[in-house]
Design a protein around this motif. Structure first.
Motif, PDB file in Angstrom:
ATOM      1  N   ALA A  33      35.131  23.136  67.068  1.00 10.29           N
ATOM      2  CA  ALA A  33      35.513  22.654  68.411  1.00 10.29           C
ATOM      3  C   ALA A  33      34.135  21.889  68.856  1.00 10.29           C
ATOM      4  N   ASN A  34      32.966  22.223  68.615  1.00  8.25           N
ATOM      5  CA  ASN A  34      31.871  21.554  69.293  1.00  8.25           C
ATOM      6  C   ASN A  34      31.353  20.333  68.615  1.00  8.25           C
ATOM      7  N   LEU A  35      32.285  19.824  67.587  1.00 12.47           N
ATOM      8  CA  LEU A  35      31.941  18.364  67.060  1.00 12.47           C
ATOM      9  C   LEU A  35      33.079  17.364  67.372  1.00 12.47           C
ATOM     10  N   LYS A  36      32.722  16.124  67.743  1.00 13.84           N
ATOM     11  CA  LYS A  36      33.738  15.121  67.874  1.00 13.84           C
ATOM     12  C   LYS A  36      33.011  14.036  66.811  1.00 13.84           C
ATOM     13  N   LEU A  37      33.906  13.804  65.597  1.00 17.15           N
ATOM     14  CA  LEU A  37      33.322  12.956  64.810  1.00 17.15           C
ATOM     15  C   LEU A  37      33.975  11.458  65.076  1.00 17.15           C
ATOM     16  N   ASN A  38      32.982  10.549  65.121  1.00 15.17           N
ATOM     17  CA  ASN A  38      33.561   9.199  65.217  1.00 15.17           C
ATOM     18  C   ASN A  38      32.897   8.249  64.074  1.00 15.17           C
ATOM     19  N   ILE A  39      33.797   7.528  63.321  1.00 14.54           N
ATOM     20  CA  ILE A  39      33.360   6.604  62.182  1.00 14.54           C
ATOM     21  C   ILE A  39      32.708   5.288  62.947  1.00 14.54           C
ATOM     22  N   VAL A  40      31.470   5.150  62.583  1.00 16.26           N
ATOM     23  CA  VAL A  40      30.742   3.822  63.301  1.00 16.26           C
ATOM     24  C   VAL A  40      30.914   2.983  61.881  1.00 16.26           C
ATOM     25  N   GLU A  41      31.572   1.729  62.062  1.00 15.41           N
ATOM     26  CA  GLU A  41      31.538   0.742  60.899  1.00 15.41           C
ATOM     27  C   GLU A  41      30.485   0.079  60.706  1.00 15.41           C
ATOM     28  N   ILE A  42      30.179  -0.211  59.593  1.00 11.61           N
ATOM     29  CA  ILE A  42      29.077  -0.795  58.898  1.00 11.61           C
ATOM     30  C   ILE A  42      29.305  -2.064  58.258  1.00 11.61           C
ATOM     31  N   GLY A  43      30.485  -2.396  57.803  1.00  8.33           N
ATOM     32  CA  GLY A  43      30.913  -3.508  57.044  1.00  8.33           C
ATOM     33  C   GLY A  43      30.537  -4.987  57.646  1.00  8.33           C
ATOM     34  N   ASP A  44      30.499  -4.980  58.833  1.00  6.63           N
ATOM     35  CA  ASP A  44      30.344  -6.360  59.774  1.00  6.63           C
ATOM     36  C   ASP A  44      28.964  -6.756  59.833  1.00  6.63           C
ATOM     37  N   LEU A  45      28.174  -5.803  59.715  1.00  7.04           N
ATOM     38  CA  LEU A  45      26.571  -5.730  59.956  1.00  7.04           C
ATOM     39  C   LEU A  45      26.004  -6.918  59.000  1.00  7.04           C
ATOM     40  N   PRO A  46      25.500  -8.116  59.746  1.00  9.58           N
ATOM     41  CA  PRO A  46      24.643  -9.008  58.709  1.00  9.58           C
ATOM     42  C   PRO A  46      23.521  -8.236  57.835  1.00  9.58           C
ATOM     43  N   LEU A  47      23.033  -8.882  56.920  1.00  6.99           N
ATOM     44  CA  LEU A  47      22.028  -8.338  56.237  1.00  6.99           C
ATOM     45  C   LEU A  47      20.849  -8.387  57.096  1.00  6.99           C
ATOM     46  N   TYR A  48      19.910  -7.321  57.387  1.00 10.85           N
ATOM     47  CA  TYR A  48      18.819  -7.163  58.332  1.00 10.85           C
ATOM     48  C   TYR A  48      17.834  -8.099  57.826  1.00 10.85           C
ATOM     49  N   ASN A  49      17.597  -9.065  58.685  1.00 14.16           N
ATOM     50  CA  ASN A  49      16.459 -10.138  58.730  1.00 14.16           C
ATOM     51  C   ASN A  49      15.843 -10.161  60.053  1.00 14.16           C
ATOM     52  N   GLU A  50      14.385  -9.903  59.862  1.00 15.72           N
ATOM     53  CA  GLU A  50      13.580  -9.988  61.290  1.00 15.72           C
ATOM     54  C   GLU A  50      13.630 -11.338  61.975  1.00 15.72           C
ATOM     55  N   ASP A  51      14.006 -12.492  61.297  1.00 20.65           N
ATOM     56  CA  ASP A  51      14.061 -13.779  61.900  1.00 20.65           C
ATOM     57  C   ASP A  51      15.128 -13.625  62.774  1.00 20.65           C
ATOM     58  N   ILE A  52      16.099 -12.937  62.599  1.00 22.53           N
ATOM     59  CA  ILE A  52      17.380 -13.089  63.677  1.00 22.53           C
ATOM     60  C   ILE A  52      17.235 -12.026  64.618  1.00 22.53           C
ATOM     61  N   GLU A  53      16.246 -11.336  64.614  1.00 18.08           N
ATOM     62  CA  GLU A  53      15.952 -10.130  66.014  1.00 18.08           C
ATOM     63  C   GLU A  53      15.607 -11.042  67.153  1.00 18.08           C
ATOM     64  N   GLY A  54      15.696 -10.040  68.349  1.00 19.10           N
ATOM     65  CA  GLY A  54      15.439 -10.799  69.525  1.00 19.10           C
ATOM     66  C   GLY A  54      16.655 -11.448  70.318  1.00 19.10           C
ATOM     67  N   ALA A  55      16.494 -12.622  71.147  1.00 18.43           N
ATOM     68  CA  ALA A  55      17.707 -12.933  71.846  1.00 18.43           C
ATOM     69  C   ALA A  55      18.697 -13.478  70.970  1.00 18.43           C
ATOM     70  N   ALA A  56      18.388 -13.850  69.765  1.00 24.03           N
ATOM     71  CA  ALA A  56      19.721 -14.334  69.114  1.00 24.03           C
ATOM     72  C   ALA A  56      19.966 -13.254  68.039  1.00 24.03           C
ATOM     73  N   ALA A  57      19.623 -12.175  68.092  1.00 24.68           N
ATOM     74  CA  ALA A  57      20.188 -11.127  67.350  1.00 24.68           C
ATOM     75  C   ALA A  57      21.897 -11.085  67.230  1.00 24.68           C
ATOM     76  N   PRO A  58      22.362 -10.688  66.148  1.00 28.03           N
ATOM     77  CA  PRO A  58      23.898 -10.640  66.252  1.00 28.03           C
ATOM     78  C   PRO A  58      24.442  -9.469  67.072  1.00 28.03           C
ATOM     79  N   GLN A  59      25.457  -9.840  67.710  1.00 24.44           N
ATOM     80  CA  GLN A  59      25.978  -8.736  68.563  1.00 24.44           C
ATOM     81  C   GLN A  59      26.307  -7.593  67.865  1.00 24.44           C
ATOM     82  N   ALA A  60      26.634  -7.802  66.553  1.00 15.95           N
ATOM     83  CA  ALA A  60      27.012  -6.482  65.339  1.00 15.95           C
ATOM     84  C   ALA A  60      25.692  -5.542  65.565  1.00 15.95           C
TER      85      ALA A  60
END
Length: 185
Positions: A33-60
């Motif tokens: 009862a003390n845990l509520k499990l929520n699956i956080v989807e990872i399939g739509d995450l673009p490959l991490y690339n520091e060049d796309i961080e900042g203001a232009a970072a993907p919404q995902a």
């Protein structure tokens, strides 16, 4: 009444009907009862690339980081690919650890269950993931370790969890509930 802790569940397999997803859903049903499990989807995450961080970072990236950050703890349910974790899960870990100094992982209680049709139950993936979690300051539950081998037979054709496997998953998720309570309570 005790506090209910929100758990971000990351499933390493992207297949809609994956055994790992089924195990994650079974754990959500068996959770204390003390845990509520929520699956956080990872399939739509673009490959991490520091060049796309900042203001232009993907919404995902932002959505994923917010979901993990707002959770009290994390639970990883993963298959094993080549003695390690699948690329999408590693990518999610990298996305959550950046930008430098703003990791969403630090200080969260965590646990891993590796799920595999093979006899070893994803042992390599489980321990490889633990190495990353140490660096990311995730307080990974040490015992019980959870390796679910022979996982191709733990659900019947209707998707029902076998009665043989239920006690194993129940003891794991109960221990995790106590782990989260100990660290967050």
């Amino acid at each position: 009444m005790s506090k209910v802790y929100t758990i971000a569940v990351l499933v390493g397999s992207l297949r809609k009907d994956s055994i790992n997803r089924k195990v994650a859903l079974a754990l959500a049903e068996l959770a204390p009862a003390n845990l509520k499990l929520n699956i956080v989807e990872i399939g739509d995450l673009p490959l991490y690339n520091e060049d796309i961080e900042g203001a232009a970072a993907p919404q995902a990236y932002s959505t994923f980081r917010q979901q993990v950050s707002s959770s009290d703890a994390v639970l990883f349910v993963t298959p094993e690919y080549n003695r390690s974790v699948p690329a999408p899960l590693k990518n999610a870990i990298d996305v959550g650890s950046r930008p430098y100094g703003q990791s969403v992982w630090g200080g969260k209680p965590g646990a891993i269950i590796s799920v595999s049709p093979g006899a070893m139950g994803g042992f390599g993936a489980n321990h490889h993931l633990r190495q990353s979690l140490v660096f990311l300051d995730v307080w990974c539950m040490q015992m019980p370790e959870a390796y679910l081998g022979g996982a191709g037979s733990v659900f019947d054709e209707a998707g029902k969890l076998s009665e043989k496997t239920r006690p194993f998953l129940q003891s794991f998720i109960d221990a995790y509930g106590k782990w989260v309570e100990k660290l967050k309570g």
